[in-house]
Design a protein around this motif. Structure first.
Motif, PDB file in Angstrom:
ATOM      1  N   UNK A  42       0.486  -0.951   0.163  1.00 59.29           N
ATOM      2  CA  UNK A  42       0.043  -0.034  -0.298  1.00 59.29           C
ATOM      3  C   UNK A  42       0.858   0.922   0.221  1.00 59.29           C
ATOM      4  N   UNK A  43       0.414   2.087  -0.984  1.00 59.70           N
ATOM      5  CA  UNK A  43       1.651   3.456  -0.831  1.00 59.70           C
ATOM      6  C   UNK A  43       1.262   4.461  -0.634  1.00 59.70           C
ATOM      7  N   UNK A  44       0.167   4.660   0.533  1.00 57.88           N
ATOM      8  CA  UNK A  44      -0.261   5.831   0.915  1.00 57.88           C
ATOM      9  C   UNK A  44      -1.720   6.452   0.217  1.00 57.88           C
ATOM     10  N   UNK A  45      -2.001   5.571  -0.849  1.00 62.30           N
ATOM     11  CA  UNK A  45      -3.625   5.683  -1.254  1.00 62.30           C
ATOM     12  C   UNK A  45      -4.274   4.433  -2.341  1.00 62.30           C
ATOM     13  N   UNK A  46      -2.825   4.269  -2.947  1.00 61.46           N
ATOM     14  CA  UNK A  46      -3.127   2.888  -4.360  1.00 61.46           C
ATOM     15  C   UNK A  46      -2.316   1.482  -3.776  1.00 61.46           C
ATOM     16  N   UNK A  47      -2.942   0.274  -3.853  1.00 62.51           N
ATOM     17  CA  UNK A  47      -2.170  -0.612  -3.887  1.00 62.51           C
ATOM     18  C   UNK A  47      -0.955  -1.018  -5.037  1.00 62.51           C
ATOM     19  N   UNK A  48       0.144  -1.966  -5.010  1.00 59.23           N
ATOM     20  CA  UNK A  48       1.158  -1.479  -6.091  1.00 59.23           C
ATOM     21  C   UNK A  48       1.081  -3.235  -5.955  1.00 59.23           C
ATOM     22  N   UNK A  49       2.035  -3.026  -6.483  1.00 62.09           N
ATOM     23  CA  UNK A  49       2.467  -4.673  -7.222  1.00 62.09           C
ATOM     24  C   UNK A  49       3.960  -4.332  -7.894  1.00 62.09           C
ATOM     25  N   UNK A  50       4.723  -5.248  -8.214  1.00 60.98           N
ATOM     26  CA  UNK A  50       6.485  -5.579  -8.817  1.00 60.98           C
ATOM     27  C   UNK A  50       7.267  -6.320  -8.839  1.00 60.98           C
ATOM     28  N   UNK A  51       7.545  -6.265  -9.869  1.00 64.11           N
ATOM     29  CA  UNK A  51       8.639  -8.053  -9.764  1.00 64.11           C
ATOM     30  C   UNK A  51       9.452  -7.637  -9.146  1.00 64.11           C
ATOM     31  N   UNK A  52      10.449  -8.327  -8.390  1.00 64.42           N
ATOM     32  CA  UNK A  52      11.847  -8.379  -7.784  1.00 64.42           C
ATOM     33  C   UNK A  52      13.093  -9.198  -7.862  1.00 64.42           C
ATOM     34  N   UNK A  53      14.376  -8.936  -7.811  1.00 58.03           N
ATOM     35  CA  UNK A  53      14.978  -9.664  -7.590  1.00 58.03           C
ATOM     36  C   UNK A  53      15.982  -9.444  -6.428  1.00 58.03           C
ATOM     37  N   UNK A  54      16.634 -10.112  -6.155  1.00 57.75           N
ATOM     38  CA  UNK A  54      16.992 -10.046  -4.213  1.00 57.75           C
ATOM     39  C   UNK A  54      18.104 -11.035  -4.455  1.00 57.75           C
ATOM     40  N   UNK A  55      19.298 -10.451  -4.882  1.00 61.49           N
ATOM     41  CA  UNK A  55      20.740 -11.389  -4.849  1.00 61.49           C
ATOM     42  C   UNK A  55      21.499 -10.977  -4.019  1.00 61.49           C
ATOM     43  N   UNK A  56      22.249 -11.247  -3.089  1.00 64.63           N
ATOM     44  CA  UNK A  56      22.729 -10.897  -2.051  1.00 64.63           C
ATOM     45  C   UNK A  56      21.986 -10.095  -1.212  1.00 64.63           C
ATOM     46  N   UNK A  57      22.797  -8.462  -0.931  1.00 64.97           N
ATOM     47  CA  UNK A  57      21.875  -7.699  -0.290  1.00 64.97           C
ATOM     48  C   UNK A  57      21.130  -6.831  -1.310  1.00 64.97           C
TER      49      UNK A  57
END
Length: 92
Positions: free
Chosen positions: A13-28
């Protein structure tokens, strides 16, 4: 603002709307894709927060975790801090 991870997606939740995204995590290093969001009209503080927050997500972050605390640090020094909380595991 909230940020959760599940099923290969980041969401929240970003303050008014819900958001979504892909992500990658490599180490930190955490990279979020350009977020999509619901399209509610936003006025006031919630809209201001959202307009500042969502563009930040397009930048890579260093992820730090300490217990139930998560900190995202951008290359320009911007810090986003989150506390653990129960969240829905769904995204739009």
């Amino acid at each position: 603002m909230t940020l959760g991870f599940g099923e290969g997606r980041a969401f929240g939740y970003a303050g008014c709307n819900r958001y979504f995204s892909g992500y990658t995590l490599r180490g930190n290093r955490l990279d979020l894709g350009t977020p999509g969001s619901t399209k509610r009209y936003c006025e006031g503080e919630g809209g201001e927060v959202e307009r500042a927050f969502l563009p930040l997500l397009a930048h890579p972050f260093i992820l730090q975790r300490e217990g139930e605390h998560m900190r995202l640090i951008a290359s320009d020094g911007t810090r986003l801090e989150f506390e653990a909380a129960a969240m829905e595991s769904r995204y739009p």
